[in-house]
Design an enzyme around this catalytic site. Structure first.
Site, PDB file in Angstrom:
ATOM      1  N   THR A 283       0.818  -1.208   0.000  1.00  0.00           N
ATOM      2  CA  THR A 283       0.000   0.000   0.000  1.00  0.00           C
ATOM      3  C   THR A 283       0.858   1.267   0.000  1.00  0.00           C
ATOM      4  OG1 THR A 283      -1.549   1.241   1.389  1.00  0.00           O
ATOM      5  CG2 THR A 283      -0.071  -0.239   2.527  1.00  0.00           C
ATOM      6  N   ASP A 284       0.241   2.388  -0.417  1.00  0.00           N
ATOM      7  CA  ASP A 284       0.939   3.678  -0.334  1.00  0.00           C
ATOM      8  C   ASP A 284       0.979   4.205   1.103  1.00  0.00           C
ATOM      9  OD1 ASP A 284      -1.743   4.367  -0.041  1.00  0.00           O
ATOM     10  OD2 ASP A 284      -1.777   5.830  -1.682  1.00  0.00           O
ATOM     11  N   GLU A 285       0.179   3.592   2.000  1.00  0.00           N
ATOM     12  CA  GLU A 285       0.106   4.134   3.368  1.00  0.00           C
ATOM     13  C   GLU A 285       1.415   3.982   4.128  1.00  0.00           C
ATOM     14  OE1 GLU A 285      -3.383   3.466   5.642  1.00  0.00           O
ATOM     15  OE2 GLU A 285      -4.679   3.575   3.887  1.00  0.00           O
TER      16      GLU A 285
ATOM     17  N   TYR B 262      -2.241  -0.412  10.950  1.00  0.00           N
ATOM     18  CA  TYR B 262      -2.314  -1.102   9.651  1.00  0.00           C
ATOM     19  C   TYR B 262      -1.085  -0.765   8.804  1.00  0.00           C
ATOM     20  CZ  TYR B 262      -3.405  -1.623   4.694  1.00  0.00           C
ATOM     21  OH  TYR B 262      -3.325  -1.916   3.353  1.00  0.00           O
TER      22      TYR B 262
ATOM     23  N   LYS C 110       1.954  -3.223   7.432  1.00  0.00           N
ATOM     24  CA  LYS C 110       2.279  -3.413   6.007  1.00  0.00           C
ATOM     25  C   LYS C 110       3.737  -2.990   5.757  1.00  0.00           C
ATOM     26  CE  LYS C 110      -0.033  -4.536   2.968  1.00  0.00           C
ATOM     27  NZ  LYS C 110      -0.386  -5.889   2.399  1.00  0.00           N
TER      28      LYS C 110
HETATM   29  P1  NAD Z   1      -9.662  -7.412   1.989  1.00  0.00           P
HETATM   30  O1  NAD Z   1      -9.677  -7.116   3.444  1.00  0.00           O
HETATM   31  O2  NAD Z   1     -10.869  -7.154   1.171  1.00  0.00           O
HETATM   32  O3  NAD Z   1      -9.287  -8.964   1.761  1.00  0.00           O
HETATM   33  C1  NAD Z   1      -8.275  -9.603   2.483  1.00  0.00           C
HETATM   34  C2  NAD Z   1      -8.418 -11.110   2.253  1.00  0.00           C
HETATM   35  O4  NAD Z   1      -7.353 -11.765   2.973  1.00  0.00           O
HETATM   36  C3  NAD Z   1      -9.735 -11.693   2.790  1.00  0.00           C
HETATM   37  O5  NAD Z   1     -10.297 -12.564   1.841  1.00  0.00           O
HETATM   38  C4  NAD Z   1      -9.320 -12.440   4.038  1.00  0.00           C
HETATM   39  O6  NAD Z   1     -10.142 -13.563   4.320  1.00  0.00           O
HETATM   40  C5  NAD Z   1      -7.899 -12.865   3.675  1.00  0.00           C
HETATM   41  N1  NAD Z   1      -7.060 -13.098   4.872  1.00  0.00           N
HETATM   42  C6  NAD Z   1      -6.928 -12.311   5.960  1.00  0.00           C
HETATM   43  N2  NAD Z   1      -6.082 -12.870   6.838  1.00  0.00           N
HETATM   44  C7  NAD Z   1      -5.643 -14.027   6.280  1.00  0.00           C
HETATM   45  C8  NAD Z   1      -4.725 -15.041   6.690  1.00  0.00           C
HETATM   46  N3  NAD Z   1      -4.102 -14.979   7.860  1.00  0.00           N
HETATM   47  N4  NAD Z   1      -4.512 -16.086   5.863  1.00  0.00           N
HETATM   48  C9  NAD Z   1      -5.161 -16.176   4.663  1.00  0.00           C
HETATM   49  N5  NAD Z   1      -6.044 -15.259   4.234  1.00  0.00           N
HETATM   50  C10 NAD Z   1      -6.269 -14.195   5.021  1.00  0.00           C
HETATM   51  O7  NAD Z   1      -8.399  -6.634   1.420  1.00  0.00           O
HETATM   52  P2  NAD Z   1      -8.194  -5.932   0.000  1.00  0.00           P
HETATM   53  O8  NAD Z   1      -8.745  -4.569   0.047  1.00  0.00           O
HETATM   54  O9  NAD Z   1      -8.621  -6.864  -1.055  1.00  0.00           O
HETATM   55  O10 NAD Z   1      -6.597  -5.799  -0.015  1.00  0.00           O
HETATM   56  C11 NAD Z   1      -5.784  -6.855  -0.521  1.00  0.00           C
HETATM   57  C12 NAD Z   1      -4.319  -6.462  -0.360  1.00  0.00           C
HETATM   58  O11 NAD Z   1      -4.072  -5.264  -1.081  1.00  0.00           O
HETATM   59  C13 NAD Z   1      -3.905  -6.191   1.081  1.00  0.00           C
HETATM   60  O12 NAD Z   1      -2.615  -6.713   1.256  1.00  0.00           O
HETATM   61  C14 NAD Z   1      -3.897  -4.684   1.184  1.00  0.00           C
HETATM   62  O13 NAD Z   1      -2.971  -4.245   2.143  1.00  0.00           O
HETATM   63  C15 NAD Z   1      -3.486  -4.303  -0.216  1.00  0.00           C
HETATM   64  N6  NAD Z   1      -3.982  -2.990  -0.689  1.00  0.00           N
HETATM   65  C16 NAD Z   1      -5.293  -2.675  -0.600  1.00  0.00           C
HETATM   66  C17 NAD Z   1      -5.747  -1.446  -1.101  1.00  0.00           C
HETATM   67  C18 NAD Z   1      -7.207  -1.048  -1.048  1.00  0.00           C
HETATM   68  O14 NAD Z   1      -7.532   0.089  -1.352  1.00  0.00           O
HETATM   69  N7  NAD Z   1      -8.127  -1.930  -0.692  1.00  0.00           N
HETATM   70  C19 NAD Z   1      -4.842  -0.568  -1.683  1.00  0.00           C
HETATM   71  C20 NAD Z   1      -3.480  -0.926  -1.739  1.00  0.00           C
HETATM   72  C21 NAD Z   1      -3.074  -2.148  -1.259  1.00  0.00           C
HETATM   73  O1  DAU Z   2      -4.174   3.950   0.392  1.00  0.00           O
HETATM   74  C1  DAU Z   2      -4.384   2.571   0.255  1.00  0.00           C
HETATM   75  C2  DAU Z   2      -5.250   2.092   1.398  1.00  0.00           C
HETATM   76  O2  DAU Z   2      -6.564   2.551   1.126  1.00  0.00           O
HETATM   77  C3  DAU Z   2      -5.239   0.578   1.570  1.00  0.00           C
HETATM   78  O3  DAU Z   2      -3.950   0.153   1.908  1.00  0.00           O
HETATM   79  C4  DAU Z   2      -6.230   0.153   2.660  1.00  0.00           C
HETATM   80  O4  DAU Z   2      -6.281  -1.265   2.743  1.00  0.00           O
HETATM   81  C5  DAU Z   2      -7.591   0.692   2.303  1.00  0.00           C
HETATM   82  O5  DAU Z   2      -8.497   0.392   3.346  1.00  0.00           O
HETATM   83  C6  DAU Z   2      -7.535   2.208   2.081  1.00  0.00           C
HETATM   84  O6  DAU Z   2      -7.285   2.903   3.319  1.00  0.00           O
HETATM   85  P1  DAU Z   2      -8.075   4.249   3.716  1.00  0.00           P
HETATM   86  O7  DAU Z   2      -8.062   4.387   5.176  1.00  0.00           O
HETATM   87  O8  DAU Z   2      -7.604   5.395   2.900  1.00  0.00           O
HETATM   88  O9  DAU Z   2      -9.553   3.835   3.157  1.00  0.00           O
HETATM   89  P2  DAU Z   2     -11.003   4.042   3.771  1.00  0.00           P
HETATM   90  O10 DAU Z   2     -11.970   3.654   2.701  1.00  0.00           O
HETATM   91  O11 DAU Z   2     -11.159   3.417   5.111  1.00  0.00           O
HETATM   92  O12 DAU Z   2     -11.095   5.606   3.962  1.00  0.00           O
HETATM   93  C7  DAU Z   2     -10.907   6.502   2.871  1.00  0.00           C
HETATM   94  C8  DAU Z   2     -10.966   7.906   3.420  1.00  0.00           C
HETATM   95  O13 DAU Z   2     -12.327   8.164   3.848  1.00  0.00           O
HETATM   96  C9  DAU Z   2     -10.099   8.121   4.643  1.00  0.00           C
HETATM   97  O14 DAU Z   2      -9.577   9.436   4.615  1.00  0.00           O
HETATM   98  C10 DAU Z   2     -11.063   7.972   5.820  1.00  0.00           C
HETATM   99  C11 DAU Z   2     -12.369   8.488   5.250  1.00  0.00           C
HETATM  100  N1  DAU Z   2     -13.593   7.864   5.806  1.00  0.00           N
HETATM  101  C12 DAU Z   2     -13.674   6.506   5.829  1.00  0.00           C
HETATM  102  C13 DAU Z   2     -14.804   5.879   6.347  1.00  0.00           C
HETATM  103  C14 DAU Z   2     -14.875   4.369   6.411  1.00  0.00           C
HETATM  104  C15 DAU Z   2     -14.656   8.649   6.218  1.00  0.00           C
HETATM  105  O15 DAU Z   2     -14.591   9.900   6.170  1.00  0.00           O
HETATM  106  N2  DAU Z   2     -15.768   8.034   6.714  1.00  0.00           N
HETATM  107  C16 DAU Z   2     -15.874   6.683   6.821  1.00  0.00           C
HETATM  108  O16 DAU Z   2     -16.928   6.176   7.329  1.00  0.00           O
END
Ligand code: NAD
Ligand code: DAU
Length: 354
Positions: free
Chosen positions: A132-134, A158, A162
């Site tokens: 992630t970019d975080e 989180y 990561k």
């Molecule tokens: P998600 O939470 O939707 O899915 C995570 C999956 O991992 C789930 O299916 C869960 O059951 C599985 N899991 C959790 N713990 C596990 C374990 N111990 N063993 C096996 N499986 C396990 O997450 P996502 O949004 O699909 O993100 C996927 C990946 O991409 C993550 O590594 C996250 O950090 C990264 N990522 C997400 C975003 C985003 O915006 N969602 C952006 C950048 C990177």
């Molecule tokens: O940047 C990549 C990341 O983006 C991933 O690594 C994470 O897995 C993914 O969850 C996401 O993180 P964020 O914290 O940015 O996403 P989220 O959707 O939780 O929130 C997006 C923005 O919206 C953040 O600034 C918080 C805000 N927010 C979120 C929720 C859930 C609100 O204002 N209200 C809300 O109820």
């Protein structure tokens, strides 16, 4: 074949579905099925011999060793993680366990597997770590977007977990020569995203007639990328990325949260107007801010464009309309994932049962 971890979650499942729509190379899909994993998402692959689903934990050494020995994948694409920042604030344990210890275990199993390969297969093997970019922390309004050389400065449990996993992946390359590649991506949105994250939460709450919670002043900025574009970037990196390198992936789409929420409201006003004729914006509520909330993320995706010729295809406008249409047409999926444990989470985080 390839081994995908976390392939029942949002991005992993989109990746598995896209992969098998484009290629016949089988996928072994290892997922623990936490609250975020959902087999219904993988429904289209039921009965498809190219998809082998295994329920299990990436931290289970015996299981992962056995899977690698049996299937001998040419690559591991590692999505499995605890992924929600707010949950990491309430309970960081699972984040340390899965994101750090789980990745450590996977790396050790991958190293043993890699060592057992012929020199030719060793050279082709890849461990692709989806991050992630975080991990870069937060930007000031005038700062340039993150490049791959920005220092790590994670701010949430989180992000720290990561960042820890990224460091392990890097070290396994530097020390043992494991052919790893890391991608650091910005915020994804699209079909099958669990409605705890901003975009699906707002769509779900809008349609349910409940509040649309905006943390703090709503001026935090995120860089949004359609999930199909992220999957395409991962395929490209797997094919042509250089071992030991990391690639930033982003949408060139910086938007303040309040503007994202207003765009969703305006799109819903057009596609599914409220019965009373009012706009969904009436449901917006400013609520307490997230502790330690990062103000701005932005990705410079120049390296992956220059070196691997990847660019996102979807604009925010086209991507968000597709996404909203998907949620409007998949009420059953949303209904299934928003029962039981989901309601407990909403009560804990927002203080109401939706
Ligand atoms: P998600 O939470 O939707 O899915 C995570 C999956 O991992 C789930 O299916 C869960 O059951 C599985 N899991 C959790 N713990 C596990 C374990 N111990 N063993 C096996 N499986 C396990 O997450 P996502 O949004 O699909 O993100 C996927 C990946 O991409 C993550 O590594 C996250 O950090 C990264 N990522 C997400 C975003 C985003 O915006 N969602 C952006 C950048 C990177
Ligand atoms: O940047 C990549 C990341 O983006 C991933 O690594 C994470 O897995 C993914 O969850 C996401 O993180 P964020 O914290 O940015 O996403 P989220 O959707 O939780 O929130 C997006 C923005 O919206 C953040 O600034 C918080 C805000 N927010 C979120 C929720 C859930 C609100 O204002 N209200 C809300 O109820």
């Amino acid at each position: 074949m390839i081994l995908v971890t976390g392939g029942a979650g949002f991005i992993g499942a989109n990746f598995a579905l896209d992969w098998l729509a484009r290629s016949d190379e089988p996928v072994v899909n290892l997922d623990k099925l936490t609250y975020a994993g959902n087999l219904q998402t993988l429904g289209p692959l039921q009965g498809d011999r190219r998809h082998i689903f295994v329920r299990g934990d990436i931290g289970d050494r015996a299981l992962v060793t056995q899977l690698l020995a049996r299937h001998r994948p040419r690559a591991i694409v590692h999505f499995a993680a605890e992924s929600h920042v707010d949950r990491s604030i309430h309970g960081p344990d699972a984040f340390i366990q899965t994101n750090i210890m789980g990745t450590f275990n996977l790396l050790e199993c991958a190293r043993d597997h890699w060592m057992s390969l012929t020199d030719e297969d060793k050279a082709k093997f890849r461990f692709l770590h989806v991050s992630t970019d975080e991990i870069y922390g937060t930007l000031e309004p005038e700062d340039p977007p993150f490049t791959e050389t920005n220092p790590y400065a994670p701010n949430s449990p989180y992000a720290a977990s990561k960042a820890g996993s990224d460091h392990l992946v890097r070290a396994w390359h530097h020390t043992y020569g494991l052919p790893v590649i890391t991608t650091n991506c910005s915020n994804n949105y699209g079909p099958y995203q669990f409605p705890e994250k901003l975009i699906p939460l707002v769509i779900h709450n809008a349609l349910a007639g409940t509040h649309l919670p905006i943390y703090g002043d709503g001026k935090q900025v995120r860089d949004w990328l359609y999930v199909g574009d992220h999957c395409a970037a991962i395929r490209r990196v797997l094919q042509s990325g250089k071992p030991g390198e990391s690639y930033n992936v982003g949408g060139w789409n910086e938007k303040p949260n309040i503007s994202v929420v207003k765009t969703i409201c305006a799109t819903l006003d057009k596609l599914r107007p409220r019965n009373d004729g009012h706009s969904y914006t009436d449901q917006i509520r400013f609520v307490a801010d997230r502790p330690g909330h990062d103000r701005r993320y932005a990705i410079n995706a120049g390296k992956i464009e220059r070196e691997l010729a990847w660019r996102p295809e979807e604009s925010f406008e086209t991507g968000i309309e597709k996404t909203i249409n998907w949620y409007l047409n998949h009420g059953d999926w949303v209904e299934n994932v928003t029962s039981g444990a989901y309601r407990d989470w909403v009560t804990r985080q927002y203080g109401t049962a939706e």
